[in-house]
Design a protein around this motif. Sequence first.
Motif, short mmCIF file in Angstrom:
data_model
loop_
_atom_site.label_atom_id
_atom_site.label_comp_id
_atom_site.label_asym_id
_atom_site.label_seq_id
_atom_site.Cartn_x
_atom_site.Cartn_y
_atom_site.Cartn_z
N ASN A 134 -7.67 9.84 7.16
CA ASN A 134 -7.68 8.42 6.90
C ASN A 134 -6.41 7.84 7.49
OD1 ASN A 134 -10.09 7.76 5.02
ND2 ASN A 134 -9.23 9.63 4.13
N MET B 277 -6.59 0.61 6.10
CA MET B 277 -5.20 0.22 5.79
C MET B 277 -4.59 1.08 4.68
SD MET B 277 -6.12 -3.42 3.96
CE MET B 277 -4.47 -3.94 3.55
N TYR B 278 -5.41 1.83 3.97
CA TYR B 278 -4.90 2.66 2.86
C TYR B 278 -4.46 4.06 3.31
CZ TYR B 278 -6.98 -1.03 0.09
OH TYR B 278 -7.30 -2.26 -0.42
N GLY B 279 -4.70 4.39 4.57
CA GLY B 279 -4.43 5.74 5.04
C GLY B 279 -2.96 5.99 5.41
N ILE B 280 -2.75 7.11 6.09
CA ILE B 280 -1.41 7.48 6.57
C ILE B 280 -1.12 6.66 7.83
CG2 ILE B 280 0.05 9.39 7.39
CD1 ILE B 280 -0.85 9.78 4.50
N ASN B 281 0.08 6.13 7.92
CA ASN B 281 0.43 5.25 9.04
C ASN B 281 0.33 6.01 10.37
OD1 ASN B 281 1.09 2.76 10.13
ND2 ASN B 281 3.28 2.87 9.60
N ILE C 11 0.83 -1.19 0.00
CA ILE C 11 0.00 0.00 0.00
C ILE C 11 0.87 1.24 0.00
CG2 ILE C 11 -1.49 1.37 1.54
CD1 ILE C 11 -2.97 -1.28 2.14
N ILE C 12 0.49 2.21 -0.79
CA ILE C 12 1.14 3.52 -0.74
C ILE C 12 0.24 4.41 0.12
CG2 ILE C 12 1.96 5.49 -2.08
CD1 ILE C 12 2.13 3.46 -4.48
N PRO C 13 0.72 4.75 1.34
CA PRO C 13 -0.14 5.50 2.27
C PRO C 13 -0.63 6.79 1.63
CG PRO C 13 1.89 4.79 3.37
CD PRO C 13 2.07 4.52 1.90
N SER C 14 -1.94 7.06 1.75
CA SER C 14 -2.43 8.31 1.18
C SER C 14 -3.49 8.96 2.06
CB SER C 14 -2.95 8.09 -0.24
OG SER C 14 -3.97 7.15 -0.25
N ARG C 15 -3.60 10.25 1.95
CA ARG C 15 -4.53 11.02 2.79
C ARG C 15 -5.99 10.74 2.47
NH1 ARG C 15 -3.23 15.10 6.67
NH2 ARG C 15 -1.01 14.92 7.00
N ALA C 16 -6.27 10.40 1.22
CA ALA C 16 -7.64 10.05 0.83
C ALA C 16 -7.56 9.11 -0.36
CB ALA C 16 -8.44 11.30 0.48
N GLY C 17 -8.35 8.06 -0.32
CA GLY C 17 -8.36 7.11 -1.44
C GLY C 17 -7.46 5.92 -1.20
N LYS C 18 -7.42 5.05 -2.21
CA LYS C 18 -6.68 3.79 -2.11
C LYS C 18 -5.61 3.73 -3.17
CE LYS C 18 -10.91 1.15 -1.03
NZ LYS C 18 -11.60 -0.12 -1.28
N GLU D 157 -15.67 -5.16 6.01
CA GLU D 157 -14.85 -5.41 4.82
C GLU D 157 -15.00 -4.39 3.69
OE1 GLU D 157 -14.87 -9.61 3.71
OE2 GLU D 157 -14.47 -10.06 5.82
N TYR E 216 -13.72 7.98 2.22
CA TYR E 216 -12.36 8.52 2.23
C TYR E 216 -12.34 10.04 2.11
CZ TYR E 216 -10.93 3.67 1.78
OH TYR E 216 -10.75 2.33 2.02
N VAL F 291 -16.08 -0.71 2.38
CA VAL F 291 -16.37 0.66 2.80
C VAL F 291 -16.64 1.49 1.55
CG1 VAL F 291 -15.34 2.73 3.82
CG2 VAL F 291 -15.01 0.52 4.93
#
Lengths: 176, 176
Positions: free
Chosen positions: B126, B88-92, A164-171, B113, B120, B115
């Motif tokens: 996130n 899991m796609y958000g900022i760590n 996963i590439i961490p992002s502020r919004a979205g996947k 599962e 987002y 969303v």
Amino acid sequence: MTNKEVAILRIGHRPERDQRVTTHVALTGRALGAAGMYLAASDKGVVQSVLDVAERWGGQFFCEDNIKWRTCIKDWKAAGGKVVHLTMYGINLPDIIQEIRPCEKLLVVVGAEKVPGEMYGLADYNVAVTGQPHSEIASLALFLDRYHEGKEFGHDFPGAKIRIIPSRAGKQTEEL
Amino acid sequence: MTNKEVAILRIGHRPERDQRVTTHVALTGRALGAAGMYLAASDKGVVQSVLDVAERWGGQFFCEDNIKWRTCIKDWKAAGGKVVHLTMYGINLPDIIQEIRPCEKLLVVVGAEKVPGEMYGLADYNVAVTGQPHSEIASLALFLDRYHEGKEFGHDFPGAKIRIIPSRAGKQTEEL
């Protein structure tokens, strides 16, 4: 974290009813730096779904079912390891984690609703995560985080097929 | 912790399949200092079992089902609160918790599962708990622990009918 060896022993698992919770236990352990999970029950479905995640997301996580829990504990101790049992009746995590942290080989026992009384005596440490009733998954997560002092957030999973590439919004994901 | 108001919004709950996991979400929130849980589904069974625990173990935890999640988020923001979505796609978590900690009114959205993509964009933050697939229960626990900087381990539950006396081995409780 590199010198530490942590494994999970899941006891009291009832196929069907506990499948999702036990899968969450295993995946939480994996995400937070455990080496694998021993399952004291027969449940190929859990094993397969955990190994599928590990295969895709990387790392070396093991998952074995049909484990005899008393033997597992005995063998772990014979190999020089310590045994932590997570239970709401134990000593509160912040009051005991410093005593546990120097142990580098740790078996973390995670029970379902009913745990045999014998378990309390077999454990080197009975550890509570707040002393309130909540979730063995939450308890495991908080225990591992305190044990690793937060370092597991930077844990690497070699061989992953996806990241996963961490992002502020979205996947955003990356195939590797 | 006293000035902080945290509530959970559980979305994507499917009655039957998610009952145990959603109950764990609520109880984890309660144990770690959340004020209550809004459930964006109809499930009296979950509500009842959470309220039964709160009644016996103390504190003021609320649990409401049949919540419209978009309205809940809109109202929360209108009242000056911020919205954190655990994904899991958000900022760590370690990379963003300092930005979130000053917010004293927080709605933590915990999805099952699937969303809706819309979520987002609606969230102020996130937040990922490792970026690995594991458990929303574990994510909630670690988020709340970092948000409260561990202070929730000393959280008090006034009006409890039962209390655990922490012990190194065995089970000790006190009726109050």
